[in-house]
Write an enzyme that holds these catalytic residues in place. Structure first.
Site, PDB file in Angstrom:
ATOM      1  N   TYR A 144     -99.938  43.160  20.615  1.00 18.77           N
ATOM      2  CA  TYR A 144    -100.769  44.161  19.933  1.00 18.77           C
ATOM      3  C   TYR A 144    -101.977  43.464  19.327  1.00 18.77           C
ATOM      4  CZ  TYR A 144    -102.074  47.897  16.640  1.00 18.77           C
ATOM      5  OH  TYR A 144    -102.737  48.874  15.945  1.00 18.77           O
ATOM      6  N   ASP A 239    -104.941  35.544  18.809  1.00 16.45           N
ATOM      7  CA  ASP A 239    -104.876  36.589  17.789  1.00 16.45           C
ATOM      8  C   ASP A 239    -103.870  36.122  16.745  1.00 16.45           C
ATOM      9  OD1 ASP A 239    -104.339  38.714  16.174  1.00 16.45           O
ATOM     10  OD2 ASP A 239    -104.072  40.175  17.788  1.00 16.45           O
ATOM     11  N   LYS A 267    -104.293  40.472   7.735  1.00 18.35           N
ATOM     12  CA  LYS A 267    -103.064  40.336   6.950  1.00 18.35           C
ATOM     13  C   LYS A 267    -103.160  39.262   5.855  1.00 18.35           C
ATOM     14  CE  LYS A 267    -100.651  42.979  10.327  1.00 18.35           C
ATOM     15  NZ  LYS A 267    -100.623  43.033  11.749  1.00 18.35           N
TER      16      LYS A 267
HETATM   17  C1  LIG Z   1    -101.519  43.875  12.653  1.00 19.88           C
HETATM   18  C2  LIG Z   1    -102.084  43.227  13.855  1.00 19.88           C
HETATM   19  C3  LIG Z   1    -103.362  43.569  14.337  1.00 19.88           C
HETATM   20  C4  LIG Z   1    -104.161  44.717  13.776  1.00 19.88           C
HETATM   21  O1  LIG Z   1    -104.535  44.520  12.468  1.00 19.88           O
HETATM   22  P1  LIG Z   1    -104.926  45.821  11.578  1.00 19.88           P
HETATM   23  O2  LIG Z   1    -105.354  45.202  10.282  1.00 19.88           O
HETATM   24  O3  LIG Z   1    -103.691  46.643  11.494  1.00 19.88           O
HETATM   25  O4  LIG Z   1    -106.025  46.507  12.272  1.00 19.88           O
HETATM   26  C5  LIG Z   1    -103.875  42.840  15.377  1.00 19.88           C
HETATM   27  N1  LIG Z   1    -103.196  41.830  15.930  1.00 19.88           N
HETATM   28  C6  LIG Z   1    -101.957  41.473  15.511  1.00 19.88           C
HETATM   29  C7  LIG Z   1    -101.259  40.327  16.145  1.00 19.88           C
HETATM   30  C8  LIG Z   1    -101.356  42.179  14.469  1.00 19.88           C
HETATM   31  O5  LIG Z   1    -100.117  41.858  14.096  1.00 19.88           O
END
Ligand SMILES: *Cc1c(COP(=O)(O)O)cnc(C)c1O
Length: 425
Positions: A144, A239, A267
């Site tokens: 994701y 990511d 995060k």
């Molecule tokens: C949470 C997450 C996102 C998206 O971040 P948001 O702040 O919710 O837009 C993207 N990549 C990874 C790996 C994530 O865990």
């Protein structure tokens, strides 16, 4: 435990907010039942609207690595707020956070702040396309990268939970530039690169995946990606929205000892306020506006409250690197405890863990990619999730999510959690 007021609040929320929530996974669709409405939180505990205390294993989906309402973060935000909340002009604190982040993370010279992980990944891909002059990207099934169009192709967690790996509203034109590979399958990635030679701008990956449960990359896979990207002039995007400042001060790049070309954050870097970021060496970052031609902007980007929370959080982690060891030890303790209970009760399971990320899968086959993760028994997961919730333990409400431990958890909390598992099976 009784969750009566939560249910009433959910009913009311649904009248005014689609599905009653502002982010789908909160709605408990994958596990059934009504979501818990939280009132406040401190340390490892959530206090809900019914007055229940819950032990929290989500930590706001990762950011609160030191627990809820962590004092240095809270006081930084309060003090900052008194001086004004947004200016739309440069502030010194943006440079302070940038400087600290760049000093902690390997292979980056410059960083740009945005407001979410989604924005960070979306912008990183645009930058990679602009920099390489190529259009296509490779992503992995079950990973994701936020909800921007080009990533909603087998996107893990929320998207998979809801059975819409390809969301309506994503155009064919966008989808065709996203090539899909399987996690831990380097041969598959090589074949895609060969079939699309000279057209791939970037490979984007969760270097340790957290959105199809916790999935660990094999050494051959992650090193193979690095080699392939280098030889094909493809940018490797890590990511690290989840893993950044969680697995180590330098994130997955540090623990896996693999260099990425662009790294995205979210995060933890915001300490619980809305912050995302993307970073790379100067040569790449200087391709961004206003220095370079790739456009990216944000009215609230680098917001002083958000920066102050992020700065307080990263300072804590930078000054006390033992936090990462402590968290890993706690996670390992939980892992062993749950594994022991499930084994003694004869429940088929796999537990994947990396640092402070851990996931329990109800299957007897190793979980190494999206397909194997999806084989977990969801009925058993639901029984487990609700059984734990009844005992005041808040786990991610989807089998496709990793737990994110926070360092406020005590060994007593972990023992209580393990004991709770034993009552369910
Ligand atoms: C949470 C997450 C996102 C998206 O971040 P948001 O702040 O919710 O837009 C993207 N990549 C990874 C790996 C994530 O865990």
């Amino acid at each position: 435990m009784i969750y009566q007021r939560s249910s009433a609040l959910f009913k009311e929320a649904k009248q005014y907010i689609p599905g009653g929530v502002n982010s789908p996974v909160r709605a408990f669709k994958a596990v059934g039942g009504d979501p818990i409405f939280v009132k406040e939180a401190k340390g490892a505990y959530l206090y809900d609207e019914d007055g229940n205390r819950l032990i929290d294993y989500i930590s706001s989906w990762g950011p609160l690595i030191l627990g809820h309402a962590h004092e240095p973060v809270i006081s930084a935000v309060i003090n900052k707020a008194k001086q004004g909340t947004s200016f739309g002009m440069p502030t010194e604190i943006e440079t302070e956070l940038a400087k600290l982040a760049v000093s902690m993370v390997p292979n980056i010279d410059k960083i740009r702040f945005v407001n979410s992980g989604t924005e960070a990944c979306m912008s990183a891909v645009r930058l990679a396309r602009g920099f390489t002059g190529k259009d296509k990207i490779i992503k992995f099934a079950g990973c994701y990268h936020g909800h921007s169009d080009s990533f909603l192709i087998q996107a893990g967690s929320g998207a998979v939970t809801f059975g819409s790996p390809n969301s309506p509203g994503v155009t064919q034109g966008t989808a065709k530039d996203t090539l899909l590979a399987q996690y831990n399958d380097i041969a598959g990635v090589r074949a895609l690169a060969e079939a699309n030679k000279g057209q791939i701008a970037a490979v984007i990956i969760e270097p340790v995946a957290g959105n199809m449960g916790c999935i660990i990359p094999t050494e051959d896979f992650i090193n193979g990606l690095r080699e392939l990207c280098t030889s094909e002039n493809i940018l490797l995007i890590f990511d690290e929205v989840m893993t950044g400042f969680r697995l180590a001060a330098g994130g997955a790049q540090e623990v896996l000892n693999v260099a990425a070309d662009i790294v995205t954050f979210g995060k933890v870097i915001g300490g619980g306020l809305p912050v995302g970021a993307f970073a790379a060496r100067s040569e790449i970052m200087d391709y961004l506006a206003p220095e370079g031609p790739v456009y990216q902007a944000g009215t609230l980007s680098g917001n002083p409250l958000a920066m102050s929370a992020g700065l307080a959080m990263l300072r804590e982690l930078n000054n006390k690197p033992e936090i990462f060891t402590s968290l890993e030890e706690k996670t390992q303790y939980l892992h062993k405890g749950i594994a022991h209970v499930l084994k003694s009760k004869g429940v088929p399971h796999q537990i994947n863990r990396f640092g402070s990320m851990v996931s329990v899968h109800f299957t007897d086959q190793p979980v190494i990619d999206f397909v194997s993760s999806a084989k977990g028994n969801n009925e058993t997961f639901k029984k487990y999730f609700h059984g734990m919730l009844q005992q005041g333990i808040y786990l991610p409400p989807s089998a496709f999510e990793s737990y994110f431990l926070n360092d406020a958890l005590s060994y007593q909390d972990l023992d209580d959690t393990i004991a709770a598992v034993a009552t369910i099976f």
